[in-house]
Design a protein around this motif. Sequence first.
Motif, short mmCIF file in Angstrom:
data_model
loop_
_atom_site.label_atom_id
_atom_site.label_comp_id
_atom_site.label_asym_id
_atom_site.label_seq_id
_atom_site.Cartn_x
_atom_site.Cartn_y
_atom_site.Cartn_z
N GLY A 87 0.77 -1.24 0.00
CA GLY A 87 0.00 0.00 0.00
C GLY A 87 0.80 1.29 0.00
O GLY A 87 0.25 2.36 0.32
N LEU A 88 2.07 1.24 -0.42
CA LEU A 88 2.91 2.44 -0.40
C LEU A 88 3.11 2.99 -1.81
O LEU A 88 3.27 2.22 -2.77
CB LEU A 88 4.27 2.12 0.22
N PRO A 89 3.14 4.32 -1.96
CA PRO A 89 3.44 4.91 -3.27
C PRO A 89 4.88 4.60 -3.67
O PRO A 89 5.76 4.47 -2.81
CB PRO A 89 3.22 6.41 -3.05
N ILE A 90 5.11 4.53 -5.00
CA ILE A 90 6.40 4.05 -5.51
C ILE A 90 6.94 4.98 -6.58
O ILE A 90 6.23 5.36 -7.52
CB ILE A 90 6.22 2.64 -6.15
N PHE A 273 7.26 13.64 -6.84
CA PHE A 273 6.72 12.38 -6.34
C PHE A 273 6.06 12.57 -4.98
O PHE A 273 4.97 12.04 -4.72
CB PHE A 273 7.83 11.34 -6.26
N VAL A 274 6.70 13.33 -4.13
CA VAL A 274 6.13 13.59 -2.80
C VAL A 274 4.79 14.30 -2.91
O VAL A 274 3.81 13.93 -2.23
CB VAL A 274 7.12 14.42 -1.95
N GLN A 275 4.71 15.31 -3.77
CA GLN A 275 3.45 16.03 -3.95
C GLN A 275 2.36 15.07 -4.43
O GLN A 275 1.22 15.12 -3.98
CB GLN A 275 3.64 17.16 -4.97
N ALA A 276 2.72 14.18 -5.38
CA ALA A 276 1.74 13.23 -5.89
C ALA A 276 1.33 12.22 -4.82
O ALA A 276 0.16 11.85 -4.70
CB ALA A 276 2.31 12.51 -7.11
N ALA A 277 2.31 11.76 -4.04
CA ALA A 277 2.01 10.80 -2.98
C ALA A 277 1.09 11.39 -1.94
O ALA A 277 0.32 10.66 -1.28
CB ALA A 277 3.32 10.33 -2.33
N ARG A 278 1.11 12.71 -1.80
CA ARG A 278 0.24 13.40 -0.85
C ARG A 278 -1.07 13.86 -1.48
O ARG A 278 -1.81 14.63 -0.88
CB ARG A 278 0.99 14.58 -0.25
N GLY A 279 -1.33 13.38 -2.71
CA GLY A 279 -2.61 13.67 -3.34
C GLY A 279 -2.58 14.71 -4.43
O GLY A 279 -3.62 15.02 -5.02
N GLY A 284 5.51 13.82 -13.60
CA GLY A 284 6.46 12.78 -13.97
C GLY A 284 5.88 11.75 -14.92
O GLY A 284 4.71 11.81 -15.32
N ALA A 285 6.71 10.78 -15.25
CA ALA A 285 6.31 9.72 -16.17
C ALA A 285 5.47 8.67 -15.45
O ALA A 285 5.75 8.30 -14.30
CB ALA A 285 7.55 9.07 -16.78
N THR A 286 4.45 8.19 -16.15
CA THR A 286 3.56 7.17 -15.60
C THR A 286 4.05 5.78 -15.99
O THR A 286 4.95 5.62 -16.82
CB THR A 286 2.14 7.36 -16.13
N ALA A 287 3.41 4.78 -15.42
CA ALA A 287 3.72 3.41 -15.80
C ALA A 287 3.40 3.18 -17.27
O ALA A 287 4.12 2.46 -17.97
CB ALA A 287 2.95 2.43 -14.92
N GLN A 288 2.34 3.81 -17.78
CA GLN A 288 2.00 3.65 -19.19
C GLN A 288 3.07 4.29 -20.08
O GLN A 288 3.38 3.78 -21.16
CB GLN A 288 0.64 4.27 -19.50
N ASP A 289 3.65 5.41 -19.63
CA ASP A 289 4.78 6.00 -20.37
C ASP A 289 5.93 5.01 -20.44
O ASP A 289 6.61 4.90 -21.48
CB ASP A 289 5.25 7.29 -19.69
N ALA A 290 6.17 4.29 -19.35
CA ALA A 290 7.24 3.29 -19.34
C ALA A 290 6.94 2.14 -20.29
O ALA A 290 7.83 1.65 -21.00
CB ALA A 290 7.44 2.75 -17.92
#
Length: 306
Positions: A87-90, A273-279, A284-290
Amino acid sequence: MREFRLGLIGAGRMGQVHLRAASESLLVEVTAVVEPVAATRLALERSGIKTYETADEMIDAGEIEGVLIATPSKTHVENIRYIAARGLPILCEKPCGVTAEEARKAAEAAEQFKVHLQIGYWRRFVPELEKLRQNIRSGLLGEPYLISCFQWDETPPAASFRATGGGALIDMGVHEFDQLRWLTGQEPSNFRVAASKTTFAGKVEGDPDAVQLLCDLSGGGVGLVSLGRRFPPGDACWAQVFGTSGFEEARFFWPPNGEAVFLNALRSQLEDFVQAARGGVSQGATAQDAVTALAIAEAATEVLSV
């Protein structure tokens, strides 16, 4: 705002660079590290960072809010699946596996457990490239008809790495493919590849010292990706845009100042990433970008092998 407590998995070459980048941030602090090498753990402990032999131990300690994965590419999916289930952001180093299928599995794990998964394509946080992107998309350069992206390393990595990293088009090229898409908002297709015929000492089959790729872009222009393993001035990356009403070049990573650019971009990426993890919303790049970058790299590698 208090610092975000980040756990790092992997304190090898890239993990150490991320530690340096995080040390300059007011938003994020690496408070725990998973590292199998005892000598590395001891050195980190001397600097005040808690270390663990396994991710399970680190997460069970309950002192981190997110995880940065900087392990070898072939272990990315395994680690993402485990961290997502906890359950942790990555934030995962690129390329998020070594195949598009592995990246898809990582994306599916993040979606299943509803965690934020961001991929470390740090070029998106380089101010010169952000400006170039804005100039392209605003029409300042007219219609772009050729976009060239270059990545040339001073010296090749170890032969053992080259033999397992998927070749230059995967190891290096995914950065350029992601950058090309991000800069233009267009999709590459119809790949044509030429590899260097020069033979150097330490040649690795399937990983030539120089590769040039041409592709069509969905907006009607052409993309050029140039990759090289031997560039005596030092590690360098640059981009050129030829438009119907202008030209712009960004030597955004150039010796002797490349390291500072790299560290600043990694720090900005961590803070995003921190801003995104906090909502918040991530740039940044998404998994779909990868997935897309690896699919392009696979298609180009197939053309090269033929």
